[in-house]
Design a protein around this motif. Structure first.
Motif, PDB file in Angstrom:
ATOM      1  N   GLN A 103       3.513  13.239 -13.463  1.00  0.00           N
ATOM      2  CA  GLN A 103       3.508  13.436 -12.007  1.00  0.00           C
ATOM      3  C   GLN A 103       4.309  12.307 -11.361  1.00  0.00           C
ATOM      4  OE1 GLN A 103      -0.953  13.577 -12.224  1.00  0.00           O
ATOM      5  NE2 GLN A 103      -0.719  14.943 -10.468  1.00  0.00           N
ATOM      6  N   ILE A 104       5.262  12.695 -10.527  1.00  0.00           N
ATOM      7  CA  ILE A 104       6.068  11.737  -9.769  1.00  0.00           C
ATOM      8  C   ILE A 104       5.857  12.056  -8.296  1.00  0.00           C
ATOM      9  CG2 ILE A 104       8.400  10.909  -9.284  1.00  0.00           C
ATOM     10  CD1 ILE A 104       9.135  12.008 -12.123  1.00  0.00           C
ATOM     11  N   ARG A 105       5.405  11.070  -7.549  1.00  0.00           N
ATOM     12  CA  ARG A 105       5.140  11.304  -6.132  1.00  0.00           C
ATOM     13  C   ARG A 105       6.000  10.399  -5.263  1.00  0.00           C
ATOM     14  NH1 ARG A 105      -0.933  10.922  -7.167  1.00  0.00           N
ATOM     15  NH2 ARG A 105      -1.527  13.020  -7.807  1.00  0.00           N
ATOM     16  N   VAL A 106       6.450  10.967  -4.169  1.00  0.00           N
ATOM     17  CA  VAL A 106       7.038  10.203  -3.065  1.00  0.00           C
ATOM     18  C   VAL A 106       6.197  10.556  -1.849  1.00  0.00           C
ATOM     19  CG1 VAL A 106       9.040   9.908  -1.579  1.00  0.00           C
ATOM     20  CG2 VAL A 106       9.354  10.181  -4.054  1.00  0.00           C
ATOM     21  N   GLN A 107       5.459   9.562  -1.344  1.00  0.00           N
ATOM     22  CA  GLN A 107       4.517   9.847  -0.260  1.00  0.00           C
ATOM     23  C   GLN A 107       4.198   8.561   0.503  1.00  0.00           C
ATOM     24  OE1 GLN A 107       0.663  11.341  -1.558  1.00  0.00           O
ATOM     25  NE2 GLN A 107       0.416  12.526   0.317  1.00  0.00           N
ATOM     26  N   ASP A 108       4.206   8.667   1.824  1.00  0.00           N
ATOM     27  CA  ASP A 108       3.838   7.535   2.683  1.00  0.00           C
ATOM     28  C   ASP A 108       4.635   6.281   2.342  1.00  0.00           C
ATOM     29  OD1 ASP A 108       1.975   9.185   3.935  1.00  0.00           O
ATOM     30  OD2 ASP A 108       0.380   8.608   2.531  1.00  0.00           O
ATOM     31  N   ASN A 109       5.962   6.454   2.217  1.00  0.00           N
ATOM     32  CA  ASN A 109       6.872   5.332   1.944  1.00  0.00           C
ATOM     33  C   ASN A 109       6.505   4.571   0.664  1.00  0.00           C
ATOM     34  OD1 ASN A 109       8.476   5.809   4.243  1.00  0.00           O
ATOM     35  ND2 ASN A 109       7.013   4.709   5.527  1.00  0.00           N
ATOM     36  N   CYS A 110       6.162   5.351  -0.366  1.00  0.00           N
ATOM     37  CA  CYS A 110       5.819   4.776  -1.663  1.00  0.00           C
ATOM     38  C   CYS A 110       6.134   5.811  -2.740  1.00  0.00           C
ATOM     39  CB  CYS A 110       4.330   4.416  -1.697  1.00  0.00           C
ATOM     40  SG  CYS A 110       3.790   3.634  -3.232  1.00  0.00           S
ATOM     41  N   THR A 111       6.554   5.351  -3.917  1.00  0.00           N
ATOM     42  CA  THR A 111       6.727   6.272  -5.042  1.00  0.00           C
ATOM     43  C   THR A 111       5.852   5.821  -6.194  1.00  0.00           C
ATOM     44  OG1 THR A 111       8.318   7.425  -6.465  1.00  0.00           O
ATOM     45  CG2 THR A 111       8.715   5.073  -6.090  1.00  0.00           C
ATOM     46  N   THR A 112       5.269   6.790  -6.895  1.00  0.00           N
ATOM     47  CA  THR A 112       4.404   6.507  -8.037  1.00  0.00           C
ATOM     48  C   THR A 112       4.780   7.402  -9.206  1.00  0.00           C
ATOM     49  OG1 THR A 112       2.756   8.080  -7.206  1.00  0.00           O
ATOM     50  CG2 THR A 112       2.449   5.750  -6.641  1.00  0.00           C
ATOM     51  N   LEU A 153       5.883   1.708  -6.337  1.00  0.00           N
ATOM     52  CA  LEU A 153       6.870   0.889  -5.633  1.00  0.00           C
ATOM     53  C   LEU A 153       6.944   1.305  -4.174  1.00  0.00           C
ATOM     54  CD1 LEU A 153       9.131  -1.300  -6.084  1.00  0.00           C
ATOM     55  CD2 LEU A 153      10.731   0.630  -6.226  1.00  0.00           C
ATOM     56  N   PRO A 154       6.803   0.361  -3.250  1.00  0.00           N
ATOM     57  CA  PRO A 154       7.007   0.687  -1.829  1.00  0.00           C
ATOM     58  C   PRO A 154       8.459   1.060  -1.566  1.00  0.00           C
ATOM     59  CG  PRO A 154       5.873  -1.413  -2.091  1.00  0.00           C
ATOM     60  CD  PRO A 154       6.395  -1.030  -3.440  1.00  0.00           C
ATOM     61  N   LEU A 155       8.676   1.966  -0.604  1.00  0.00           N
ATOM     62  CA  LEU A 155      10.020   2.451  -0.294  1.00  0.00           C
ATOM     63  C   LEU A 155      10.324   2.276   1.186  1.00  0.00           C
ATOM     64  CD1 LEU A 155      10.052   5.907  -2.148  1.00  0.00           C
ATOM     65  CD2 LEU A 155      10.841   3.702  -3.024  1.00  0.00           C
TER      66      LEU A 155
END
Length: 286
Positions: free
Chosen positions: A235-244, A255-257
């Protein structure tokens, strides 16, 4: 005119059809078959069938050939169905010899050298990418337990919004991806000794190599390396200015984005290995 295995199948079918007309139809229909043969340049084969093969063929021989045709043609038909188009994916294949098979919902890939399989749609906003993947280890030539990798949020700074503009030039060669902005996980890389998370800054290509892909985090313990023939849920997420990045529900990387940094393309990245890939999903989280 006919060559190889396909040629043998076509010849067998053709001979069987002629035999049917010769023995089991009127002379008129047989003559039509002969005319067709001459018109489409099968004359040599027709002459051989008429003068030698057909007169010597018994009814049991004909049935035997017919059954062989069925058992030869049917697997070829199924194989053609399995080797379908990659559809929503673009392959950048270094070897030009990548082999893929689609069986039901599973894509099987045999990769002699470097391969990047890009998902065509550019993803924006908050989203989750998920899929199951397995490293096949059954003694095959390219069964290598290493490099279950992926890219996401990939962009070409020289061609904004057009990642595939230099697809032919990249051609699956790993160093050429240094020209992109993206996130990268190399799971079980370096012959299954490391699992690493990097961020790429393509603007430093041919400017400052040391700044292109800084290492953010690394694992070297066996629990975070590859196991043969085991299915992994990614699972790769980009959510709320963060990726996991999560494997089987465990968050390995975060990592914060900055705003918009998670927009871009997903790519499955493989190197000299054999994998099965299924249940690919994109969920928009907005």
């Amino acid at each position: 005119m006919f060559k190889g295995e396909v040629g043998i199948i076509l010849k067998a079918i053709y001979i069987s059809v002629l035999h049917c007309f010769y023995y089991y139809t009127t002379p008129f229909l047989y003559d039509l078959c002969v005319i067709f043969s001459k018109k489409y340049r099968f004359f040599a084969m027709w002459k051989y069938c008429k003068t030698k093969l057909i007169p010597e063929m018994t009814h049991s021989t004909f049935i035997h050939i017919l059954w062989k045709c069925i058992f030869l043609v049917l697997p070829c038909t199924l194989l053609a169905q399995e080797h379908a188009s990659l559809g929503h994916w673009i392959a950048e294949d270094q070897s030009g010899m990548m082999d893929f098979t689609i069986r039901e919902d599973t894509l099987e890939l045999i990769v002699p050298e470097g391969l990047t399989l890009w998902y065509k749609d550019r993803l924006t906003g908050d989203y989750e990418i998920s899929y199951h993947i397995c490293m096949v280890m059954n003694g095959g030539e390219h069964d290598r337990l290493s490099d279950m990798n992926c890219f996401w949020a990939a962009n070409d700074p020289k061609h904004p919004g057009k990642l595939l503009a230099r697809s032919t030039w990249r051609n699956g060669i790993f160093r050429n991806y240094n020209t992109l902005n993206l996130f990268y996980v190399g799971y079980g890389g370096n012959d299954n000794t490391t699992t690493r998370f990097r961020r790429y800054y393509g603007q430093f290509y041919d400017v400052d190599e040391a700044r292109i892909k800084p290492l953010i985090k690394e694992y070297t313990d066996p629990a975070h390396l590859l196991k043969p023939n085991q299915w992994y849920y990614i699972q790769i997420r980009v959510q709320d200015n963060c990726t996991t990045f999560l494997v089987d529900g465990e968050e390995l990387f975060r990592l914060p984005l900055e705003a918009g940094a998670g927009d871009g393309h997903f790519g499955l990245r493989l190197l000299q290995n054999h994998v099965r890939f299924t249940n690919f999903r994109i969920e928009h989280l907005n």
